[in-house]
Design an enzyme around this catalytic site. Structure first.
Site, PDB file in Angstrom:
ATOM      1  N   LYS A 193       9.166 -21.239  14.278  1.00 27.61           N
ATOM      2  CA  LYS A 193       7.895 -21.654  13.295  1.00 27.61           C
ATOM      3  C   LYS A 193       6.549 -20.640  13.776  1.00 27.61           C
ATOM      4  O   LYS A 193       5.787 -21.647  14.699  1.00 27.61           O
ATOM      5  CB  LYS A 193       7.798 -22.978  13.125  1.00 27.61           C
ATOM      6  CG  LYS A 193       6.745 -23.386  12.268  1.00 27.61           C
ATOM      7  CD  LYS A 193       5.751 -23.999  12.788  1.00 27.61           C
ATOM      8  CE  LYS A 193       4.482 -24.408  11.785  1.00 27.61           C
ATOM      9  NZ  LYS A 193       3.680 -23.193  11.501  1.00 27.61           N
ATOM     10  N   GLU A 268       2.566 -25.799  26.180  1.00 29.89           N
ATOM     11  CA  GLU A 268       1.581 -25.192  26.499  1.00 29.89           C
ATOM     12  C   GLU A 268       0.460 -25.291  25.609  1.00 29.89           C
ATOM     13  O   GLU A 268       0.382 -25.111  24.635  1.00 29.89           O
ATOM     14  CB  GLU A 268       1.874 -23.491  26.411  1.00 29.89           C
ATOM     15  CG  GLU A 268       2.985 -22.991  27.260  1.00 29.89           C
ATOM     16  CD  GLU A 268       2.755 -22.979  28.762  1.00 29.89           C
ATOM     17  OE1 GLU A 268       1.796 -22.450  28.958  1.00 29.89           O
ATOM     18  OE2 GLU A 268       3.430 -23.129  29.544  1.00 29.89           O
ATOM     19  N   CYS A 302      -6.373 -19.536  25.120  1.00 28.76           N
ATOM     20  CA  CYS A 302      -6.056 -20.761  25.815  1.00 28.76           C
ATOM     21  C   CYS A 302      -6.910 -20.964  27.250  1.00 28.76           C
ATOM     22  O   CYS A 302      -7.406 -21.840  27.518  1.00 28.76           O
ATOM     23  CB  CYS A 302      -4.809 -21.073  25.742  1.00 28.76           C
ATOM     24  SG  CYS A 302      -3.967 -19.845  26.579  1.00 28.76           S
ATOM     25  N   GLU A 398     -12.610 -27.991  23.743  1.00 30.51           N
ATOM     26  CA  GLU A 398     -11.958 -26.713  23.568  1.00 30.51           C
ATOM     27  C   GLU A 398     -12.689 -26.339  22.213  1.00 30.51           C
ATOM     28  O   GLU A 398     -12.357 -26.849  21.125  1.00 30.51           O
ATOM     29  CB  GLU A 398     -10.651 -26.618  23.392  1.00 30.51           C
ATOM     30  CG  GLU A 398     -10.013 -25.005  23.432  1.00 30.51           C
ATOM     31  CD  GLU A 398      -8.527 -25.250  23.409  1.00 30.51           C
ATOM     32  OE1 GLU A 398      -7.824 -26.122  22.789  1.00 30.51           O
ATOM     33  OE2 GLU A 398      -7.931 -24.195  24.131  1.00 30.51           O
TER      34      GLU A 398
HETATM   35  P1  NAD Z   1      -2.309 -25.972  16.780  1.00 27.65           P
HETATM   36  O1  NAD Z   1      -1.796 -26.980  17.653  1.00 27.65           O
HETATM   37  O2  NAD Z   1      -3.051 -26.574  15.591  1.00 27.65           O
HETATM   38  O3  NAD Z   1      -0.982 -25.336  15.950  1.00 27.65           O
HETATM   39  C1  NAD Z   1      -0.046 -24.740  16.872  1.00 27.65           C
HETATM   40  C2  NAD Z   1       1.276 -24.587  16.064  1.00 27.65           C
HETATM   41  O4  NAD Z   1       1.642 -25.888  15.927  1.00 27.65           O
HETATM   42  C3  NAD Z   1       1.236 -24.170  14.455  1.00 27.65           C
HETATM   43  O5  NAD Z   1       2.462 -23.208  14.221  1.00 27.65           O
HETATM   44  C4  NAD Z   1       0.944 -25.236  13.492  1.00 27.65           C
HETATM   45  O6  NAD Z   1       1.472 -24.994  12.379  1.00 27.65           O
HETATM   46  C5  NAD Z   1       2.092 -26.277  14.586  1.00 27.65           C
HETATM   47  N1  NAD Z   1       1.691 -27.774  14.048  1.00 27.65           N
HETATM   48  C6  NAD Z   1       0.713 -28.099  13.481  1.00 27.65           C
HETATM   49  N2  NAD Z   1       0.757 -29.435  13.589  1.00 27.65           N
HETATM   50  C7  NAD Z   1       2.129 -29.749  14.031  1.00 27.65           C
HETATM   51  C8  NAD Z   1       2.924 -30.894  14.181  1.00 27.65           C
HETATM   52  N3  NAD Z   1       2.242 -32.161  13.597  1.00 27.65           N
HETATM   53  N4  NAD Z   1       4.038 -30.829  14.726  1.00 27.65           N
HETATM   54  C9  NAD Z   1       4.765 -29.456  15.214  1.00 27.65           C
HETATM   55  N5  NAD Z   1       4.027 -28.611  14.965  1.00 27.65           N
HETATM   56  C10 NAD Z   1       2.674 -28.439  14.378  1.00 27.65           C
HETATM   57  O7  NAD Z   1      -2.988 -25.167  17.472  1.00 27.65           O
HETATM   58  P2  NAD Z   1      -3.701 -23.468  16.969  1.00 27.65           P
HETATM   59  O8  NAD Z   1      -5.110 -23.978  16.478  1.00 27.65           O
HETATM   60  O9  NAD Z   1      -2.932 -22.921  16.123  1.00 27.65           O
HETATM   61  O10 NAD Z   1      -3.641 -22.803  18.319  1.00 27.65           O
HETATM   62  C11 NAD Z   1      -5.058 -22.944  19.179  1.00 27.65           C
HETATM   63  C12 NAD Z   1      -4.407 -23.859  20.040  1.00 27.65           C
HETATM   64  O11 NAD Z   1      -3.623 -23.199  20.937  1.00 27.65           O
HETATM   65  C13 NAD Z   1      -5.701 -23.929  21.237  1.00 27.65           C
HETATM   66  O12 NAD Z   1      -5.664 -25.400  21.792  1.00 27.65           O
HETATM   67  C14 NAD Z   1      -5.189 -23.367  22.482  1.00 27.65           C
HETATM   68  O13 NAD Z   1      -5.727 -23.717  23.699  1.00 27.65           O
HETATM   69  C15 NAD Z   1      -3.790 -23.356  22.349  1.00 27.65           C
HETATM   70  N6  NAD Z   1      -2.793 -22.318  22.955  1.00 27.65           N
HETATM   71  C16 NAD Z   1      -2.487 -22.900  24.169  1.00 27.65           C
HETATM   72  C17 NAD Z   1      -1.687 -21.654  25.069  1.00 27.65           C
HETATM   73  C18 NAD Z   1      -1.232 -21.861  26.327  1.00 27.65           C
HETATM   74  O14 NAD Z   1      -0.516 -21.089  26.827  1.00 27.65           O
HETATM   75  N7  NAD Z   1      -1.248 -23.104  26.895  1.00 27.65           N
HETATM   76  C19 NAD Z   1      -1.816 -20.410  24.639  1.00 27.65           C
HETATM   77  C20 NAD Z   1      -2.524 -20.410  23.165  1.00 27.65           C
HETATM   78  C21 NAD Z   1      -2.914 -21.211  22.606  1.00 27.65           C
END
Ligand code: NAD
Length: 495
Positions: A193, A268, A302, A398
């Site tokens: 996804k 992550e 991130c 963040e």
């Molecule tokens: P997000 O958590 O909003 O979304 C990430 C993914 O999860 C998307 O595909 C989204 O559609 C899905 N999602 C949303 N709600 C969900 C639910 N209830 N159940 C399952 N899936 C769901 O994050 P974002 O805004 O897309 O990305 C930014 C975040 O990602 C930041 O917090 C960043 O730090 C983190 N990030 C972490 C790493 C790492 O390696 N630790 C790397 C990149 C980004």
């Protein structure tokens, strides 16, 4: 621009324009809702195509295809050497489509083409690396005495089953391959996804994976909003494991959703990473590095060094020089000379603006941000926030934008305490000319990745992951296939 680059832009634009569907069991399938989500080019704020707005039924269909594929052994039962060949072929497929993927990633995510080129090259190497690991999944054996009997025990590692892979928008292809490559190496069947903001390279990857020889049903892609698509995947009783990269708040929701069938999880999550800068550091190198560790990818990283903890004697000079560095960056995304792209969406732009406005209301000051921004798109100027207190939201949460919070320290203990004063623990770094102090501080920083005179290195050959609320488990590195495997102990009587 060369003819080749223009050609790749055209190919990418026409791919983006398609009315995209889900990729299930080796074919494109319209979502059951019949509805779609616009694909928005963040550099212009304009719609350039659509992806499927999927629902629960679509996830169920993809999981069923993956389950049938897994039980039939279409992928997991192949000789590991064959899986290795196919993984290598995926890398070659990405390399062959590299120019188009670079344009597609830049168009969809807004990252400058130079950055996208790095991500695509990294994806090629990532599949080659995991091709090398696919045929090196070993168990061990043991001669045992049990109740007077001679017993031989040995372990086998088996693919964990159907895995749900959920990725964010900030580095779409890169985050995707860091999950897909080890999951395929292990022999798992996949439902991917991608983020609703950036699904295009994942959809293009489906074509490449299939062309490389991955059987129908092994690799499925379902697009749509986090709820219902991601949430259904994480609660689905027939999904054995979820590997998620995204925010800590969604990570928490996933832990709750996964409880039903006790899914295995790799998480992550977010970060608020410190960069500790001592007064004996080489500032000529440290300042541009610190600047790009927060301004790079418009701060949507991130592990971004969003907190600068800097020795009081150089605080003012460093803040001024980082702000000036930011003011000298070229904003844009589709041409070679640009350094800083837009934020992903209007929502993200409003979010970042809200954080900065809140900081100013709380008494902080803004340094920098004196550069022209394009008239269209979701661009935000790189800035440094000073006068910050550790309790302020801008310092604790963040932001995911090009916003650096700076705080002075007096001595090494205070620097370490400030650095660790966060619920996150994804990355950290220390900049100093004193080798002993560098290693001593590195050992005291509570983070999964620590840099010495460098910040935020990510590579598929090295494990990455979070302490504290930055996640569970590790991704990448030589052990990265293990989270996609179960270990079985087998015993037999000898003689
Ligand atoms: P997000 O958590 O909003 O979304 C990430 C993914 O999860 C998307 O595909 C989204 O559609 C899905 N999602 C949303 N709600 C969900 C639910 N209830 N159940 C399952 N899936 C769901 O994050 P974002 O805004 O897309 O990305 C930014 C975040 O990602 C930041 O917090 C960043 O730090 C983190 N990030 C972490 C790493 C790492 O390696 N630790 C790397 C990149 C980004």
């Amino acid at each position: 621009m060369t003819d080749g680059e223009r050609g790749a832009q055209d190919v990418a634009a026409s791919f983006a324009e398609r009315k995209h569907e889900n990729y299930i069991d080796g074919t494109w399938v319209a979502p059951s809702s019949g509805t779609s989500i616009p694909v928005v080019d963040p550099g212009r704020g304009a719609a350039i195509g659509t992806i499927a707005a999927s629902g629960v039924e679509d996830v169920d269909r993809a999981v069923a295809a993956a389950r049938t594929n897994f039980e039939a052994g279409a992928w997991r039962s192949l000789p590991s050497a064959r899986r290795s060949e196919v993984l290598w072929a995926i890398g070659e497929g990405i390399a062959a489509a590299a120019d188009e993927l670079v344009e597609l990633e830049s168009l969809d995510n807004g990252m400058p083409v130079k950055a996208a080129r790095g991500h695509v090259a990294n994806a090629v190497q990532c599949f080659r690396y995991f091709a090398g690991l696919a045929d090196k999944i070993f168990g061990h054996s043991s001669q045992i005495q049990s109740a007077g009997r001679q017993v031989l025990g040995y372990t086998v590692k088996e693919p964990i089953g159907v895995v749900g892979l959920i990725v964010p928008w900030n580095a779409p292809l890169r985050q995707t391959v860091y999950k897909v490559a080890p999951a395929l190496a292990a022999g798992c069947s996949i439902v991917l996804k991608p983020a609703e903001e950036t699904s295009l390279t994942a959809l293009r990857l489906a074509e490449i994976v299939t062309a490389a020889g991955v059987p129908a049903g092994t690799f499925n892609v379902v697009t749509g909003e986090g709820e219902p698509v991601g949430s259904r995947l994480t609660e689905h009783p027939d999904v054995d494991k979820v590997s998620f990269t995204g925010s800590t708040s969604v990570g928490r929701a996933i832990i709750r959703a996964a409880a039903g069938n006790l899914k295995k999880l790799t998480l992550e999550l977010g970060g608020k990473s410190p960069l500790v800068l001592f007064d004996d550091a080489d500032l000529e190198k440290a300042i541009p590095h610190a600047a790009m560790s927060i301004f790079g990818n418009a701060g949507q990283v991130c592990s971004a060094a969003s907190r600068l903890i800097v020795h009081g004697s150089i605080h003012d000079e460093v803040v001024q020089r980082i702000a000036a560095f930011g003011d000298g960056l070229r904003l844009g995304y589709r041409t070679e000379d640009v350094q800083l792209g837009p934020l992903i969406s209007q929502v993200q732009l409003d979010r970042v603006t809200g954080y900065v406005d809140g900081a100013v209301e709380a008494g902080a000051e803004i340094v920098g941000g004196d550069l022209p921004t394009p008239d269209e798109g979701f661009f935000y100027r790189p800035i440094v926030v000073t006068g910050v207190q550790p309790k302020m939201t801008v310092y604790r949460e963040e932001i995911f934008g090009p916003v650096l919070s700076a705080l002075p320290f007096d001595d090494v203990d205070e620097a370490v305490a400030l650095a660790n004063d966060t619920r996150y623990g994804l990355a950290a770094s220390v900049f100093t000319g004193d080798v002993g102090r560098a290693h001593s501080v590195a050992s005291r920083l509570r983070a999964g990745r620590v840099g010495i005179n460098v910040h935020g290195i990510t590579d598929f050959t090295m494990p990455g992951g979070g302490y504290k609320e930055s996640g569970w488990g590790r991704e990448n590195g030589p052990d990265a296939v293990d989270p996609y495997l179960e270990v079985k102990s087998v015993f037999t009587l000898l003689g």
